[in-house]
Design an enzyme around this catalytic site. Structure first.
Site, PDB file in Angstrom:
ATOM      1  N   TYR A 296      30.426  29.852 -15.447  1.00  0.00           N
ATOM      2  CA  TYR A 296      30.894  30.247 -14.089  1.00  0.00           C
ATOM      3  C   TYR A 296      32.070  29.593 -13.696  1.00  0.00           C
ATOM      4  CZ  TYR A 296      28.165  25.919 -13.023  1.00  0.00           C
ATOM      5  OH  TYR A 296      27.670  24.583 -12.919  1.00  0.00           O
TER       6      TYR A 296
ATOM      7  N   LYS B 116      34.711  23.188 -12.585  1.00  0.00           N
ATOM      8  CA  LYS B 116      34.674  23.664 -13.870  1.00  0.00           C
ATOM      9  C   LYS B 116      35.785  24.748 -14.066  1.00  0.00           C
ATOM     10  CE  LYS B 116      30.767  21.714 -15.437  1.00  0.00           C
ATOM     11  NZ  LYS B 116      30.955  20.510 -16.317  1.00  0.00           N
TER      12      LYS B 116
HETATM   13  P1  NAP Z   1      22.700  15.325 -17.007  1.00  0.00           P
HETATM   14  O1  NAP Z   1      22.026  14.776 -18.123  1.00  0.00           O
HETATM   15  O2  NAP Z   1      22.558  15.487 -15.499  1.00  0.00           O
HETATM   16  O3  NAP Z   1      24.103  14.148 -17.223  1.00  0.00           O
HETATM   17  C1  NAP Z   1      25.248  14.102 -16.399  1.00  0.00           C
HETATM   18  C2  NAP Z   1      25.711  12.585 -16.541  1.00  0.00           C
HETATM   19  O4  NAP Z   1      26.861  12.374 -16.095  1.00  0.00           O
HETATM   20  C3  NAP Z   1      24.606  11.464 -16.571  1.00  0.00           C
HETATM   21  O5  NAP Z   1      24.562  10.580 -17.849  1.00  0.00           O
HETATM   22  C4  NAP Z   1      25.352  10.937 -15.539  1.00  0.00           C
HETATM   23  O6  NAP Z   1      25.129   9.341 -15.644  1.00  0.00           O
HETATM   24  C5  NAP Z   1      26.881  11.109 -15.675  1.00  0.00           C
HETATM   25  N1  NAP Z   1      27.827  10.993 -14.388  1.00  0.00           N
HETATM   26  C6  NAP Z   1      27.244  11.441 -13.262  1.00  0.00           C
HETATM   27  N2  NAP Z   1      28.191  11.181 -12.285  1.00  0.00           N
HETATM   28  C7  NAP Z   1      29.221  10.391 -12.841  1.00  0.00           C
HETATM   29  C8  NAP Z   1      30.128   9.548 -12.477  1.00  0.00           C
HETATM   30  N3  NAP Z   1      30.612   9.519 -11.278  1.00  0.00           N
HETATM   31  N4  NAP Z   1      30.755   8.754 -13.030  1.00  0.00           N
HETATM   32  C9  NAP Z   1      30.250   8.659 -14.525  1.00  0.00           C
HETATM   33  N5  NAP Z   1      29.387   9.267 -15.073  1.00  0.00           N
HETATM   34  C10 NAP Z   1      28.703  10.040 -14.171  1.00  0.00           C
HETATM   35  O7  NAP Z   1      23.462  16.594 -17.529  1.00  0.00           O
HETATM   36  P2  NAP Z   1      23.464  17.641 -18.582  1.00  0.00           P
HETATM   37  O8  NAP Z   1      22.534  18.701 -18.194  1.00  0.00           O
HETATM   38  O9  NAP Z   1      23.108  16.757 -19.791  1.00  0.00           O
HETATM   39  O10 NAP Z   1      25.057  18.116 -18.445  1.00  0.00           O
HETATM   40  C11 NAP Z   1      25.914  17.767 -19.623  1.00  0.00           C
HETATM   41  C12 NAP Z   1      27.146  18.573 -19.195  1.00  0.00           C
HETATM   42  O11 NAP Z   1      26.936  19.925 -19.346  1.00  0.00           O
HETATM   43  C13 NAP Z   1      27.766  18.669 -17.900  1.00  0.00           C
HETATM   44  O12 NAP Z   1      29.137  18.471 -17.847  1.00  0.00           O
HETATM   45  C14 NAP Z   1      27.264  19.736 -17.097  1.00  0.00           C
HETATM   46  O13 NAP Z   1      28.058  20.362 -16.202  1.00  0.00           O
HETATM   47  C15 NAP Z   1      27.380  20.837 -18.289  1.00  0.00           C
HETATM   48  N6  NAP Z   1      26.558  22.075 -18.337  1.00  0.00           N
HETATM   49  C16 NAP Z   1      25.227  21.896 -18.334  1.00  0.00           C
HETATM   50  C17 NAP Z   1      24.328  22.771 -18.545  1.00  0.00           C
HETATM   51  C18 NAP Z   1      22.878  22.892 -18.334  1.00  0.00           C
HETATM   52  O14 NAP Z   1      22.274  23.833 -18.859  1.00  0.00           O
HETATM   53  N7  NAP Z   1      22.074  21.550 -18.366  1.00  0.00           N
HETATM   54  C19 NAP Z   1      25.070  24.150 -18.617  1.00  0.00           C
HETATM   55  C20 NAP Z   1      26.283  24.354 -18.503  1.00  0.00           C
HETATM   56  C21 NAP Z   1      27.002  23.335 -18.860  1.00  0.00           C
HETATM   57  P3  NAP Z   1      24.984   8.164 -14.415  1.00  0.00           P
HETATM   58  O15 NAP Z   1      23.910   8.561 -13.606  1.00  0.00           O
HETATM   59  O16 NAP Z   1      24.597   6.841 -15.300  1.00  0.00           O
HETATM   60  O17 NAP Z   1      26.250   7.760 -13.725  1.00  0.00           O
END
Ligand code: NAP
Length: 279
Positions: A154, A169
């Protein structure tokens, strides 16, 4: 045997030091584990002590040299401390994975300004803070390196319901292409991946909280399924390896065809045989 080892040598990450932000959960942890299995020492950085502890435990179970550092990527001072600590404990940083993010679904007209700013702060400013601090260290060390950013499709299609994340993003994609050129002569590659939906607790809770919604998302993907985290992590590990040494400024999409247009006949049904009308 020798030939076989040689075949994969460029994929090997032995001796490399990597930082993964948000590396204690979801995709960040999977990328960290995949790079660790290929020989890299890994530092994970995020806010929650529980996430850091769990991630560190999983990495140590793989036998990786591991460091976990509490760090909020929104804070440039904390990010500078992170890079210093990693250099002292593990050595010069070769790889940075900007994975930390925040996201949730909210119609734009109901989204508080603070929430918009917060997501942009984590995703875009956080990526800039980490890239700048690590890039400076890479430039000073003269060894070059690789920065991998995690975006989403997106960034270019637009993302109704997630305007905050889509805008952030899109900025990260621009950052990827800008730094790829600016730092190319410093030996630093800057690349991105754009995964489609994959299973992670964070995403499931905040993006498709009901089974019905999850099914709707699944049906929108031509390949008919979500990615596995392993599939996405394997692509990430390849992009940061020497096998991808000539790739920079590029964003690799892994979304089962999700963002592509459907033409007028769509992807859900087989294309019908059409007889020409007689005139
Ligand atoms: P997730 O499990 O929710 O992980 C997000 C991580 O970011 C957590 O470990 C969190 O750790 C850390 N975080 C958040 N705010 C932070 C901050 N201010 N400082 C440092 N760390 C921070 O996410 P996910 O689903 O695995 O996604 C991982 C990546 O893929 C992201 O960039 C997301 O946008 C991208 N993505 C995901 C999807 C999907 O379907 N899930 C699709 C497209 C792209 P703490 O809480 O310990 O800080």
């Amino acid at each position: 045997m020798v030939e076989k080892a040689g075949k994969h040598a460029a994929r090997d990450l032995s001796g490399r030091v990597a930082i993964v932000t948000g590396g204690g959960t979801g995709l960040g942890l999977e990328i960290a584990l995949t790079m660790a299995r290929r020989g890299a020492a890994i530092a994970i950085a995020s806010r929650s002590p529980e996430h850091l502890e769990e991630g560190r435990g999983a990495l140590e179970a793989e036998g990786a040299r591991t460091l976990s550092v509490p760090c909020d990527v929104r804070d440039p001072h904390a990010v500078r401390r992170l890079v210093r600590e990693v250099e002292e404990e593990l050595g010069a940083v070769d790889i940075l994975v900007n994975n930390a993010a925040g996201n949730f679904v909210r119609p734009a007209e109901a989204l508080p300004e603070k929430a918009f700013a917060n997501v942009v702060d984590i995703v875009l400013n956080g990526t800039f803070n980490c890239s700048r601090a690590t890039g400076r260290a890479m430039i000073a060390g003269g060894r070059g390196g690789v920065i991998l950013n995690i975006v989403a499709t997106y960034a270019w299609t637009g993302g109704p319901g997630t305007i905050h994340s889509a805008c952030a993003k899109a900025g990260v994609l621009a950052l990827t292409r800008t730094l790829a050129v600016e730092w190319a002569r410093r030996g630093i590659r800057v690349v991105a991946i754009a995964p489609g939906p994959f299973e992670s607790e964070g995403a499931a809770d905040r993006l498709w909280p009901s089974q019905e919604l999850e099914e709707r998302v699944r049906r929108s993907i031509p390949l008919g399924r979500f990615a596995t985290r392993r599939e996405v992590a394997a692509a990430a590990a390849w992009l940061v390896s020497d096998e991808a040494a000539y790739v920079t400024g590029e964003c690799l999409t892994l979304d089962g065809g999700g963002w592509l247009g459907r033409g007028v006949l769509g992807a859900d049904e087989p294309i019908p045989k059409v007889r020409r009308r007689r005139r």
